[in-house]
Design a protein around this motif. Structure first.
Motif, PDB file in Angstrom:
ATOM      1  N   GLU A 169       3.189  63.654  45.686  1.00  0.00           N
ATOM      2  CA  GLU A 169       2.064  62.979  46.326  1.00  0.00           C
ATOM      3  C   GLU A 169       2.068  63.187  47.839  1.00  0.00           C
ATOM      4  OE1 GLU A 169      -0.536  61.477  45.405  1.00  0.00           O
ATOM      5  OE2 GLU A 169      -0.279  61.047  43.282  1.00  0.00           O
ATOM      6  N   GLN A 170       3.248  63.066  48.463  1.00  0.00           N
ATOM      7  CA  GLN A 170       3.319  63.178  49.923  1.00  0.00           C
ATOM      8  C   GLN A 170       4.733  63.523  50.357  1.00  0.00           C
ATOM      9  OE1 GLN A 170       2.030  64.085  52.775  1.00  0.00           O
ATOM     10  NE2 GLN A 170       0.417  62.535  52.549  1.00  0.00           N
ATOM     11  N   ILE A 171       4.853  64.242  51.454  1.00  0.00           N
ATOM     12  CA  ILE A 171       6.135  64.472  52.109  1.00  0.00           C
ATOM     13  C   ILE A 171       5.968  64.175  53.596  1.00  0.00           C
ATOM     14  CG2 ILE A 171       7.231  66.093  50.532  1.00  0.00           C
ATOM     15  CD1 ILE A 171       6.082  68.395  52.065  1.00  0.00           C
ATOM     16  N   ARG A 172       6.980  63.533  54.176  1.00  0.00           N
ATOM     17  CA  ARG A 172       6.975  63.188  55.602  1.00  0.00           C
ATOM     18  C   ARG A 172       8.327  63.561  56.198  1.00  0.00           C
ATOM     19  NH1 ARG A 172       1.584  62.124  56.771  1.00  0.00           N
ATOM     20  NH2 ARG A 172       0.751  60.550  55.350  1.00  0.00           N
ATOM     21  N   ILE A 173       8.356  63.768  57.499  1.00  0.00           N
ATOM     22  CA  ILE A 173       9.582  64.141  58.187  1.00  0.00           C
ATOM     23  C   ILE A 173       9.998  63.039  59.157  1.00  0.00           C
ATOM     24  CG2 ILE A 173       8.412  65.368  60.080  1.00  0.00           C
ATOM     25  CD1 ILE A 173      10.715  67.499  59.809  1.00  0.00           C
ATOM     26  N   THR A 174      11.302  62.827  59.294  1.00  0.00           N
ATOM     27  CA  THR A 174      11.809  61.802  60.207  1.00  0.00           C
ATOM     28  C   THR A 174      11.524  62.205  61.652  1.00  0.00           C
ATOM     29  OG1 THR A 174      13.972  62.883  60.146  1.00  0.00           O
ATOM     30  CG2 THR A 174      13.636  61.019  58.659  1.00  0.00           C
ATOM     31  N   PRO A 175      11.492  61.249  62.571  1.00  0.00           N
ATOM     32  CA  PRO A 175      11.218  61.585  63.968  1.00  0.00           C
ATOM     33  C   PRO A 175      12.196  62.581  64.568  1.00  0.00           C
ATOM     34  CG  PRO A 175      10.953  59.230  63.625  1.00  0.00           C
ATOM     35  CD  PRO A 175      11.519  59.782  62.351  1.00  0.00           C
ATOM     36  N   ASN A 176      13.453  62.599  64.088  1.00  0.00           N
ATOM     37  CA  ASN A 176      14.426  63.564  64.620  1.00  0.00           C
ATOM     38  C   ASN A 176      14.428  64.874  63.851  1.00  0.00           C
ATOM     39  OD1 ASN A 176      15.682  62.920  62.225  1.00  0.00           O
ATOM     40  ND2 ASN A 176      17.435  61.895  63.174  1.00  0.00           N
ATOM     41  N   SER A 177      13.541  65.011  62.877  1.00  0.00           N
ATOM     42  CA  SER A 177      13.362  66.249  62.098  1.00  0.00           C
ATOM     43  C   SER A 177      14.585  66.655  61.285  1.00  0.00           C
ATOM     44  CB  SER A 177      12.956  67.416  63.018  1.00  0.00           C
ATOM     45  OG  SER A 177      11.757  67.129  63.700  1.00  0.00           O
ATOM     46  N   GLU A 178      15.466  65.712  60.995  1.00  0.00           N
ATOM     47  CA  GLU A 178      16.656  66.044  60.219  1.00  0.00           C
ATOM     48  C   GLU A 178      16.439  65.914  58.715  1.00  0.00           C
ATOM     49  OE1 GLU A 178      19.992  63.803  61.509  1.00  0.00           O
ATOM     50  OE2 GLU A 178      20.184  64.883  63.413  1.00  0.00           O
ATOM     51  N   MET A 179      15.556  65.019  58.305  1.00  0.00           N
ATOM     52  CA  MET A 179      15.305  64.785  56.884  1.00  0.00           C
ATOM     53  C   MET A 179      13.811  64.724  56.618  1.00  0.00           C
ATOM     54  SD  MET A 179      17.903  61.845  55.493  1.00  0.00           S
ATOM     55  CE  MET A 179      17.048  60.596  56.471  1.00  0.00           C
ATOM     56  N   ILE A 180      13.471  65.016  55.370  1.00  0.00           N
ATOM     57  CA  ILE A 180      12.132  64.711  54.886  1.00  0.00           C
ATOM     58  C   ILE A 180      12.273  63.748  53.721  1.00  0.00           C
ATOM     59  CG2 ILE A 180      11.097  66.891  55.619  1.00  0.00           C
ATOM     60  CD1 ILE A 180      11.231  67.809  52.698  1.00  0.00           C
ATOM     61  N   ALA A 181      11.220  63.002  53.466  1.00  0.00           N
ATOM     62  CA  ALA A 181      11.156  62.133  52.294  1.00  0.00           C
ATOM     63  C   ALA A 181       9.936  62.532  51.483  1.00  0.00           C
ATOM     64  CB  ALA A 181      11.077  60.664  52.701  1.00  0.00           C
ATOM     65  N   SER A 182      10.035  62.384  50.187  1.00  0.00           N
ATOM     66  CA  SER A 182       8.934  62.743  49.300  1.00  0.00           C
ATOM     67  C   SER A 182       8.716  61.635  48.289  1.00  0.00           C
ATOM     68  CB  SER A 182       9.234  64.060  48.571  1.00  0.00           C
ATOM     69  OG  SER A 182      10.446  63.959  47.831  1.00  0.00           O
ATOM     70  N   CYS A 183       7.468  61.488  47.839  1.00  0.00           N
ATOM     71  CA  CYS A 183       7.145  60.535  46.781  1.00  0.00           C
ATOM     72  C   CYS A 183       6.357  61.254  45.705  1.00  0.00           C
ATOM     73  CB  CYS A 183       6.380  59.329  47.321  1.00  0.00           C
ATOM     74  SG  CYS A 183       4.771  59.714  48.067  1.00  0.00           S
ATOM     75  N   SER A 184       6.464  60.743  44.490  1.00  0.00           N
ATOM     76  CA  SER A 184       5.859  61.428  43.361  1.00  0.00           C
ATOM     77  C   SER A 184       5.494  60.429  42.280  1.00  0.00           C
ATOM     78  CB  SER A 184       6.822  62.492  42.822  1.00  0.00           C
ATOM     79  OG  SER A 184       6.276  63.161  41.700  1.00  0.00           O
ATOM     80  N   HIS A 185       4.971  60.961  41.154  1.00  0.00           N
ATOM     81  CA  HIS A 185       4.572  60.116  40.042  1.00  0.00           C
ATOM     82  C   HIS A 185       5.761  59.565  39.270  1.00  0.00           C
ATOM     83  CE1 HIS A 185       0.197  61.808  39.714  1.00  0.00           C
ATOM     84  NE2 HIS A 185       0.555  61.543  40.955  1.00  0.00           N
ATOM     85  N   ASP A 186       6.968  59.954  39.633  1.00  0.00           N
ATOM     86  CA  ASP A 186       8.148  59.364  38.999  1.00  0.00           C
ATOM     87  C   ASP A 186       8.496  58.011  39.603  1.00  0.00           C
ATOM     88  OD1 ASP A 186       9.083  60.120  41.451  1.00  0.00           O
ATOM     89  OD2 ASP A 186      10.617  61.497  40.704  1.00  0.00           O
ATOM     90  N   GLN A 187       7.639  57.528  40.533  1.00  0.00           N
ATOM     91  CA  GLN A 187       7.781  56.204  41.151  1.00  0.00           C
ATOM     92  C   GLN A 187       9.033  56.104  42.024  1.00  0.00           C
ATOM     93  OE1 GLN A 187       5.713  54.262  37.161  1.00  0.00           O
ATOM     94  NE2 GLN A 187       7.447  53.231  38.081  1.00  0.00           N
ATOM     95  N   LYS A 188       9.375  57.223  42.678  1.00  0.00           N
ATOM     96  CA  LYS A 188      10.555  57.260  43.534  1.00  0.00           C
ATOM     97  C   LYS A 188      10.225  57.873  44.894  1.00  0.00           C
ATOM     98  CE  LYS A 188      13.947  57.809  39.801  1.00  0.00           C
ATOM     99  NZ  LYS A 188      15.008  58.692  39.244  1.00  0.00           N
ATOM    100  N   ILE A 189      10.977  57.434  45.899  1.00  0.00           N
ATOM    101  CA  ILE A 189      11.049  58.137  47.177  1.00  0.00           C
ATOM    102  C   ILE A 189      12.408  58.820  47.207  1.00  0.00           C
ATOM    103  CG2 ILE A 189      11.183  57.914  49.681  1.00  0.00           C
ATOM    104  CD1 ILE A 189       9.331  55.547  49.545  1.00  0.00           C
ATOM    105  N   LYS A 190      12.410  60.119  47.480  1.00  0.00           N
ATOM    106  CA  LYS A 190      13.656  60.880  47.573  1.00  0.00           C
ATOM    107  C   LYS A 190      13.785  61.471  48.974  1.00  0.00           C
ATOM    108  CE  LYS A 190      14.113  62.114  42.682  1.00  0.00           C
ATOM    109  NZ  LYS A 190      14.459  63.207  41.736  1.00  0.00           N
TER     110      LYS A 190
END
Length: 438
Positions: free
Chosen positions: A281-302
């Motif tokens: 559904e969406q991916i975003r990056i942390t302000p320090n650009s070290e990690m990204i987070a993603s969300c999906s239909h599995d009802q999780k943020i990874k």
């Protein structure tokens, strides 16, 4: 083949564990200075967590929307959380107290689809029927209202100077708006395919758009009339894009895979992570650009580590292969050493099949893929409609937004029929094959 060496404790990468929800997560966003992540839920809730490598903690749940929360974003100072919903409302919430400080119950004539925080005072929103609004939150009303598209506004981006707003649409176009003059300046040719995501890369000289067919379309800056390059290869639609560096982006696709892609030369570098076969559904990056987070239909943020991508190099002398797949670098989510060997594996030719596939069908590796630079269809970009004018030199904080003579509203009066809440966001997109949430 990359040389394997023993991993030391210092090599290990610490990432937060998954965050699991009871319902579908539609959008996510990071706080600009604190380890906080906000999630917009299909039920209308907005859930705030703090994240750390050891554990994640529920901070607060906001319940101020009646229908699915489709977009969440923090203000530039991090004091407010701005949320938009399928109920057509736009609301600004105080992060510390949880109280709604501003509420626009009928912010759009149709359900709001996406939003973009531009500056401390400016916010852009787009809805299901192609309406785009520019808001001055200090004034408490929109200062630009235009409908130049015939379908949903899928994504938006803005340049560093806050001069141009780029909006992609399900009608197959990318529309450019001049923020200071509050008018549309150019719309691209119709690509005859949904334009679903947009990002500005290469130090502001290129715009990259993800499409429903899985290709990446490129525009030269200020030449927004027609694409300059095209890079196919994603097996399904590219629903979200986030720049990791000026030359590398991570893409989220309907096939559930998050890929690292090098831009010019265009190469698939590898698989950053995945949500099994659930659409991203969406991916975003942390302000320090070290990690990204993603969300999906599995009802999780990874969470996924991406800081090491900047050190990877691409051999531009070698052609990409059409039938080859990027190397799968995924390990079990939540391991502390999740991407400790990502860089070593990437030393293998970026576009090769796994070793077994190479042995079984070596002949497939001879066919060359379309390269972005070779895919130029020969059409020169449309002439710029004076994108940069003398009026654009005015400062955003000047009197430009103080005039009562705001642009006339040109919005559609017809409302899209509301589906059930289970059919939201990716499933509302025309032509979407996303699986239904149970």
């Amino acid at each position: 083949m990359a040389q394997v060496h023993e991993e030391s404790e210092d090599d290990k990468v610490h990432i937060p564990p998954d965050i699991t929800f009871e319902d579908l997560v539609v959008d996510i966003n990071f706080h600009p200075s604190k380890p906080l992540i906000a999630a917009g839920i299909i039920t209308g809730d907005v859930i705030l967590h703090s994240y750390a490598s050891s554990a994640n903690t529920l901070v607060r749940t906001f319940k101020h929307h009646k229908k699915a929360t489709r977009a969440v974003a923090f203000s530039k100072d991090g004091n407010s959380l701005i949320t938009s919903s399928k109920d057509k409302s736009l609301q600004v919430v105080d992060v510390e107290t949880g109280k709604v400080s501003q509420c626009f119950s009928e912010a759009h004539p149709s359900p709001v689809y996406c939003q973009l925080v531009i500056s401390d005072r400016l916010l852009a929103t787009g809805d299901d029927d192609g309406n785009v609004k520019l808001w001055d939150l200090r004034k408490g009303h929109p200062i630009m209202e235009l409908q130049e598209n015939q379908d949903f506004i899928s994504d938006m981006a803005v340049d560093e100077e806050k001069r141009f707003l780029l909006a992609t649409s399900g009608d197959g176009t990318m529309t450019t708006f001049n923020i200071r003059r509050r008018k549309m300046v150019m719309q691209s040719e119709n690509m005859e395919d949904e334009m679903l995501s947009v990002a500005i890369v290469k130090d502001g000289t290129k715009v990259i758009c993800g499409t429903g067919e899985g290709a990446l379309n490129f525009f030269n800056w200020e030449e927004f009339g027609n694409i300059s390059d095209r890079f196919p290869g994603h097996p399904m639609s590219v629903d979200c894009i986030v720049p990791v560096t000026e030359n590398i982006v991570c893409t989220g696709s309907m096939d559930g895979v998050i890929r690292a892609v090098n831009i010019l030369p265009n190469r698939f570098m590898g698989v950053v992570g995945e949500h099994e076969e659930f659409p991203i559904e969406q991916i975003r990056i942390t302000p320090n650009s070290e990690m990204i987070a993603s969300c999906s239909h599995d009802q999780k943020i990874k969470f996924w580590h991406v800081a090491h991508l900047e050190k990877e190099t691409i051999d531009a002398s070698k052609k990409a292969k059409r039938d080859n797949k990027p190397k799968n670098l995924k390990k079990t989510a939540g391991q502390e050493d999740f991407f400790a060997d990502f860089g070593k594996d990437l030393e293998v030719k970026p576009a090769t099949e796994d070793d077994l596939s190479e042995e079984e069908d070596d002949s497939n590796n001879e066919e060359e893929s379309e390269n972005g630079e070779a895919a130029n269809n020969g059409n020169s970009s449309e002439e710029s409609d004076d994108l940069l004018s003398e009026d654009d030199s005015e400062d955003l904080d000047g009197d430009d937004f103080d005039s009562d003579d705001d642009s006339d509203t040109n919005t559609s009066e017809s409302e899209r029929t509301d589906n059930e809440d289970e059919k939201d966001v990716a499933k509302d997109k025309p032509g979407s094959n996303s699986s239904e949430k149970q």
